[in-house]
Scaffold this active site. Structure first.
Site, short mmCIF file in Angstrom:
data_model
loop_
_atom_site.label_atom_id
_atom_site.label_comp_id
_atom_site.label_asym_id
_atom_site.label_seq_id
_atom_site.Cartn_x
_atom_site.Cartn_y
_atom_site.Cartn_z
N SER A 197 1.80 -9.87 -1.05
CA SER A 197 1.49 -8.44 -0.92
C SER A 197 1.75 -7.84 0.45
CB SER A 197 0.03 -8.21 -1.32
OG SER A 197 -0.83 -9.03 -0.54
N LYS A 226 0.81 -1.22 0.00
CA LYS A 226 0.00 0.00 0.00
C LYS A 226 0.84 1.27 0.00
CE LYS A 226 -4.38 -1.62 1.83
NZ LYS A 226 -4.21 -3.08 2.07
N GLU A 230 -10.15 7.11 4.01
CA GLU A 230 -10.98 6.28 4.89
C GLU A 230 -10.24 4.97 5.06
OE1 GLU A 230 -12.68 6.81 1.63
OE2 GLU A 230 -11.59 5.06 0.90
C1 LIG Z 1 -5.07 -4.04 1.49
C2 LIG Z 1 -4.35 -5.30 1.18
C3 LIG Z 1 -4.73 -6.13 0.09
C4 LIG Z 1 -5.96 -5.88 -0.74
O1 LIG Z 1 -5.94 -4.72 -1.50
P1 LIG Z 1 -5.69 -4.70 -3.07
O2 LIG Z 1 -6.03 -3.32 -3.46
O3 LIG Z 1 -6.59 -5.72 -3.68
O4 LIG Z 1 -4.27 -5.04 -3.30
C5 LIG Z 1 -3.96 -7.24 -0.19
N1 LIG Z 1 -2.88 -7.56 0.55
C6 LIG Z 1 -2.49 -6.81 1.60
C7 LIG Z 1 -1.30 -7.23 2.38
C8 LIG Z 1 -3.21 -5.66 1.95
O5 LIG Z 1 -2.82 -4.93 3.00
#
Ligand SMILES: *Cc1c(COP(=O)(O)O)cnc(C)c1O
Length: 391
Positions: free
Chosen positions: A375, A86, A108
């Site tokens: 992610s 993010k 938000e």
């Molecule tokens: C917020 C988040 C997501 C989901 O958000 P996307 O916009 O679909 O990427 C996925 N993995 C992690 C670690 C997150 O914090």
């Protein structure tokens, strides 16, 4: 894409008239900033020295063996500052806001992850920060509320309705309508009205650019399949945009199957959604036949969202994107397997991608090459994982 902000039949900007000038100004600033060498140099510098990019590509040998021998590569977004992808977007949009002369970021947050990433970028860039958060979510996510406050952000409690993300989004938009001359509304995924999906994909595309070069270096070829989890779709967009033109690379998005699609307790909007407008864009949304937004469920807060980015809906409609799901139980099993076999505690969101990757790896067999976007890291999910049962 024919008209700006349209992705096939999806996208657009369904917003009150008063927000149209602010969206236009934002798009003009974005279009002017991106080709500018000084802006790019500043963004590259922050990505390198602050975010910690490039993030590594890890060859997961023990997962490979457990999954039948295909080569498995993990893109380590969990090693980015604040522990997830993010931050790529919040630093990028933060720089854009500073360039526009904005004094404050508005956001938000549901689980608090986007709020923390926004508060982090605001602190770094010397901008104010107001994060709207439902009171139910504030109680559930107290550590993230504390983090945001320590980072200097003001957390504005939103008590009405269910006290969750939906209500917080409404308040953030209302605030932006009143203050767009001095505040930038920082959307956290490839959702919302045009130009946000385009902007967020641009700032997350660094994931796919890096991963493509890294896997060519490590495996001397492109992967057969790239896999990412999908909440709003930003980490998936970022990874997949690096391989869109590589027609031989299958792109697989993994949604939250929750307790199983048949139970209705899931968050699989690409799989089970209908076309509807949510948060300013037309996309696939989990609605009932009357068009009311359905409640969603996922063990991972980041995937627990009833909509999805419009470009992903278009990629699916075109057949470029394959979509599958993983249940809560499958994600938990993948979390544990990744911890024991690779020494990495993944966030529960990418644990869904890992669960699907295990299935795909077995189909591909020994000659296969698989790229998975990790992610984020799992420290935030320890309580949930422990509550679900002993390891
Ligand atoms: C917020 C988040 C997501 C989901 O958000 P996307 O916009 O679909 O990427 C996925 N993995 C992690 C670690 C997150 O914090």
């Amino acid at each position: 894409m024919t008209t700006p902000g349209r992705y096939g039949s999806f996208g657009g900007a369904y917003v009150p008239e008063t927000l149209v000038p602010a969206l236009r100004t934002l798009e003009e600033a974005f279009d002017a900033a991106i080709p500018e060498a000084a802006f790019q140099a500043e963004l590259d510098r922050l990505l390198r020295t602050y975010v910690g990019r490039p993030t590594p590509l890890h060859r997961a040998r023990r997962l490979s063996e457990a999954w039948g021998g295909a080569a498995v590569f993990l893109k380590r977004e969990d090693l980015a500052h604040t522990g997830a992808h993010k931050i790529n977007n919040t630093v990028g949009q933060g720089l854009l806001a500073a360039r526009l002369g904005k004094k404050r970021l508005i956001a938000e947050t549901g689980a608090g992850q986007h709020g923390v990433a926004t508060a982090t970028a605001a602190a770094l860039l010397g901008l104010g920060c107001r994060v709207f958060m439902g009171t139910t979510d504030m109680a559930r996510q107290a550590p993230n509320v504390a983090r945001m406050k320590l980072l200097g952000a003001e957390v504005v409690p939103v008590p009405h309705g269910a006290g969750t993300l939906k209500e917080a989004t409404g308040e953030a938009i209302r605030e932006w309508m009143a203050t767009s001359h001095e505040a930038h509304y920082l959307i956290g995924s490839v959702v919302g009205p045009h130009p946000y999906p385009r902007i967020v994909r641009h700032f997350q595309a660094v994931i796919g650019r890096e991963a493509r070069a890294q896997i060519l270096d490590a495996a001397a070829r492109l992967p057969d399949v790239a896999v990412a989890c999908i909440g709003g779709g930003s980490n998936a967009s970022g990874l997949f945009s690096g391989f869109l033109e590589d027609r031989g690379v299958r792109l697989v998005g993994v949604e939250a199957g929750g307790e199983g699609l048949a139970t209705g307790k899931h968050a699989a909007s690409l799989t089970a959604g209908r076309p509807a407008v949510l948060h300013g864009a037309l996309s696939l949304v989990l609605t009932d036949p009357d068009g009311q937004i359905l409640p969603t469920h996922s063990i991972s807060a980041g995937l627990d969202y009833p909509g999805v980015g419009p470009e992903l809906a278009a990629w699916k409609a075109e057949g470029r994107l394959e979509v599958t799901t993983a249940t809560d139980a499958e994600a938990l099993a993948a979390f544990r397997e990744c911890a024991r076999l690779e020494g990495i505690l993944p966030a529960l969101e990418p644990s869904h991608a890992l669960a699907a990757a295990a299935r795909i790896a077995r189909e591909l067999g020994r000659s296969g090459v698989l790229l998975v976007n990790l992610s984020g890291r799992g420290d935030k999910d320890l309580e949930t994982v422990l509550k679900a049962g002993s390891p």
